[in-house]
Design a protein around this motif. Structure first.
Motif, PDB file in Angstrom:
ATOM      1  N   THR A 110       1.194  19.911   2.664  1.00  0.00           N
ATOM      2  CA  THR A 110       0.891  19.210   1.424  1.00  0.00           C
ATOM      3  C   THR A 110       1.890  18.095   1.153  1.00  0.00           C
ATOM      4  N   VAL A 111       1.474  17.161   0.311  1.00  0.00           N
ATOM      5  CA  VAL A 111       2.335  16.091  -0.174  1.00  0.00           C
ATOM      6  C   VAL A 111       2.246  16.096  -1.696  1.00  0.00           C
ATOM      7  N   THR A 112       3.113  15.342  -2.348  1.00  0.00           N
ATOM      8  CA  THR A 112       3.168  15.342  -3.804  1.00  0.00           C
ATOM      9  C   THR A 112       2.124  14.396  -4.410  1.00  0.00           C
ATOM     10  N   GLU A 113       1.866  14.594  -5.685  1.00  0.00           N
ATOM     11  CA  GLU A 113       0.976  13.690  -6.420  1.00  0.00           C
ATOM     12  C   GLU A 113       1.548  12.276  -6.423  1.00  0.00           C
ATOM     13  N   ALA A 114       2.875  12.170  -6.541  1.00  0.00           N
ATOM     14  CA  ALA A 114       3.509  10.844  -6.499  1.00  0.00           C
ATOM     15  C   ALA A 114       3.215  10.146  -5.169  1.00  0.00           C
ATOM     16  N   GLN A 115       3.168  10.897  -4.090  1.00  0.00           N
ATOM     17  CA  GLN A 115       2.876  10.302  -2.782  1.00  0.00           C
ATOM     18  C   GLN A 115       1.420   9.857  -2.669  1.00  0.00           C
ATOM     19  N   THR A 116       0.490  10.684  -3.148  1.00  0.00           N
ATOM     20  CA  THR A 116      -0.914  10.266  -3.060  1.00  0.00           C
ATOM     21  C   THR A 116      -1.159   9.036  -3.929  1.00  0.00           C
ATOM     22  N   GLU A 117      -0.504   8.966  -5.096  1.00  0.00           N
ATOM     23  CA  GLU A 117      -0.635   7.766  -5.941  1.00  0.00           C
ATOM     24  C   GLU A 117      -0.033   6.556  -5.239  1.00  0.00           C
ATOM     25  N   GLU A 118       1.119   6.721  -4.632  1.00  0.00           N
ATOM     26  CA  GLU A 118       1.749   5.588  -3.947  1.00  0.00           C
ATOM     27  C   GLU A 118       0.923   5.130  -2.752  1.00  0.00           C
ATOM     28  N   LEU A 119       0.302   6.055  -2.037  1.00  0.00           N
ATOM     29  CA  LEU A 119      -0.588   5.658  -0.938  1.00  0.00           C
ATOM     30  C   LEU A 119      -1.696   4.747  -1.471  1.00  0.00           C
ATOM     31  N   ALA A 120      -2.292   5.133  -2.603  1.00  0.00           N
ATOM     32  CA  ALA A 120      -3.337   4.305  -3.207  1.00  0.00           C
ATOM     33  C   ALA A 120      -2.780   2.944  -3.620  1.00  0.00           C
ATOM     34  N   GLN A 121      -1.571   2.917  -4.187  1.00  0.00           N
ATOM     35  CA  GLN A 121      -0.940   1.652  -4.569  1.00  0.00           C
ATOM     36  C   GLN A 121      -0.713   0.760  -3.346  1.00  0.00           C
ATOM     37  N   MET A 122      -0.253   1.358  -2.256  1.00  0.00           N
ATOM     38  CA  MET A 122       0.013   0.598  -1.035  1.00  0.00           C
ATOM     39  C   MET A 122      -1.275   0.020  -0.441  1.00  0.00           C
ATOM     40  N   ILE A 123      -2.338   0.808  -0.474  1.00  0.00           N
ATOM     41  CA  ILE A 123      -3.634   0.345   0.039  1.00  0.00           C
ATOM     42  C   ILE A 123      -4.138  -0.825  -0.796  1.00  0.00           C
ATOM     43  N   ALA A 124      -4.032  -0.698  -2.122  1.00  0.00           N
ATOM     44  CA  ALA A 124      -4.452  -1.784  -3.014  1.00  0.00           C
ATOM     45  C   ALA A 124      -3.608  -3.037  -2.758  1.00  0.00           C
ATOM     46  N   TRP A 125      -2.304  -2.847  -2.531  1.00  0.00           N
ATOM     47  CA  TRP A 125      -1.411  -3.975  -2.212  1.00  0.00           C
ATOM     48  C   TRP A 125      -1.872  -4.683  -0.934  1.00  0.00           C
ATOM     49  N   LEU A 126      -2.171  -3.912   0.121  1.00  0.00           N
ATOM     50  CA  LEU A 126      -2.601  -4.533   1.372  1.00  0.00           C
ATOM     51  C   LEU A 126      -3.882  -5.332   1.165  1.00  0.00           C
ATOM     52  N   ALA A 127      -4.783  -4.835   0.325  1.00  0.00           N
ATOM     53  CA  ALA A 127      -6.047  -5.530   0.080  1.00  0.00           C
ATOM     54  C   ALA A 127      -5.837  -6.895  -0.568  1.00  0.00           C
ATOM     55  N   THR A 128      -4.719  -7.094  -1.259  1.00  0.00           N
ATOM     56  CA  THR A 128      -4.460  -8.409  -1.867  1.00  0.00           C
ATOM     57  C   THR A 128      -4.212  -9.475  -0.806  1.00  0.00           C
ATOM     58  N   PHE A 129      -3.969  -9.069   0.429  1.00  0.00           N
ATOM     59  CA  PHE A 129      -3.739 -10.017   1.523  1.00  0.00           C
ATOM     60  C   PHE A 129      -5.005 -10.306   2.325  1.00  0.00           C
ATOM     61  N   ASP A 130      -6.137  -9.687   1.978  1.00  0.00           N
ATOM     62  CA  ASP A 130      -7.368  -9.923   2.724  1.00  0.00           C
ATOM     63  C   ASP A 130      -7.671 -11.425   2.767  1.00  0.00           C
ATOM     64  N   GLY A 131      -7.886 -11.938   3.968  1.00  0.00           N
ATOM     65  CA  GLY A 131      -8.155 -13.359   4.154  1.00  0.00           C
ATOM     66  C   GLY A 131      -6.906 -14.229   4.173  1.00  0.00           C
ATOM     67  N   LYS A 132      -5.742 -13.609   4.083  1.00  0.00           N
ATOM     68  CA  LYS A 132      -4.465 -14.329   4.105  1.00  0.00           C
ATOM     69  C   LYS A 132      -3.613 -13.767   5.237  1.00  0.00           C
ATOM     70  N   ASP A 133      -2.421 -14.305   5.372  1.00  0.00           N
ATOM     71  CA  ASP A 133      -1.449 -13.779   6.333  1.00  0.00           C
ATOM     72  C   ASP A 133      -0.455 -12.886   5.607  1.00  0.00           C
ATOM     73  N   LEU A 134      -0.051 -11.822   6.269  1.00  0.00           N
ATOM     74  CA  LEU A 134       1.027 -10.951   5.804  1.00  0.00           C
ATOM     75  C   LEU A 134       2.111 -10.998   6.873  1.00  0.00           C
ATOM     76  N   ASP A 135       3.233 -11.572   6.531  1.00  0.00           N
ATOM     77  CA  ASP A 135       4.356 -11.677   7.459  1.00  0.00           C
ATOM     78  C   ASP A 135       3.921 -12.337   8.776  1.00  0.00           C
ATOM     79  N   GLY A 136       3.043 -13.348   8.646  1.00  0.00           N
ATOM     80  CA  GLY A 136       2.610 -14.115   9.810  1.00  0.00           C
ATOM     81  C   GLY A 136       1.415 -13.552  10.555  1.00  0.00           C
ATOM     82  N   VAL A 137       0.824 -12.462  10.073  1.00  0.00           N
ATOM     83  CA  VAL A 137      -0.325 -11.849  10.753  1.00  0.00           C
ATOM     84  C   VAL A 137      -1.545 -11.921   9.830  1.00  0.00           C
ATOM     85  N   PRO A 138      -2.690 -12.405  10.334  1.00  0.00           N
ATOM     86  CA  PRO A 138      -3.895 -12.443   9.514  1.00  0.00           C
ATOM     87  C   PRO A 138      -4.321 -11.031   9.093  1.00  0.00           C
TER      88      PRO A 138
END
Length: 183
Positions: A110-138
């Motif tokens: 198992t993992v903590t609720e804080a971790q599952t929330e942060e995973l969702a936050q990280m996924i949402a963050w990555l989606a903000t780069f859709d169609g752009k470059d992140l650290d030089g990678v499309p």
């Protein structure tokens, strides 16, 4: 998010000068066009903090992009533009990988609720780069179960607890992303 520059984001961790390139894939190292189109969730398989292990050359040659602790804090181990070494040769070139520290061991991992929330936050963050470059990678990334996968979908990780919650994490990430668009 806190950032390190672990030596494993490079082609030779003994002499960290050249970053591992995202332009090869597979055990035959065939050429590919670099892209980030997958967010891959892993688990450590242990409850002991693994930051030291992932911060240096290690026996598994494992180098995820991010490391996620119980309290939801994230440490960037390698830059997102560097190819992680965590999901296998057919997946590393196209992914951002997060290694999640387990709260409990086998069989649930198992993992903590804080971790599952942060995973969702990280996924949402990555989606903000859709169609752009992140650290030089499309980035070509959509928040759905095709693009958010677990290591289990490439082998046997991240354990039954996180695997059973992937749809919930994806749904929460979609909610966060939509809320951020309207804010």
């Amino acid at each position: 998010m806190t950032g390190l520059e672990a030596p494993l984001g490079f082609t030779d961790c003994g002499s960290p000068t050249a970053r591992a390139s995202r332009d090869t894939a597979g055990s035959d190292r065939h050429a590919v066009t670099p892209v980030i189109d997958r967010f891959i969730i892993h688990h450590t398989g242990t409850t002991d903090d693994q930051l030291d292990f992932f911060s240096r050359c290690n026996k598994r040659s494992s180098a995820p992009t991010f490391y996620l602790r119980h309290d939801g804090s994230v440490i960037e181990l390698i830059r997102p533009g560097a190819k992680p070494s965590s999901s296998g040769a057919d997946w590393n070139w196209r992914s951002v990988a997060v290694e999640t520290l387990n709260e409990t061991g086998a069989p649930g991992y198992t993992v903590t609720e804080a971790q599952t929330e942060e995973l969702a936050q990280m996924i949402a963050w990555l989606a903000t780069f859709d169609g752009k470059d992140l650290d030089g990678v499309p980035v070509s990334f959509t928040i759905d179960r095709e693009h958010v996968i677990s290591h289990r979908e490439t082998c046997e990780c991240p354990g039954p607890f996180l695997q059973a919650r992937l749809n919930d994490i994806v749904n929460r990430a979609q909610q966060i992303f939509t809320e951020n668009l309207t804010a």
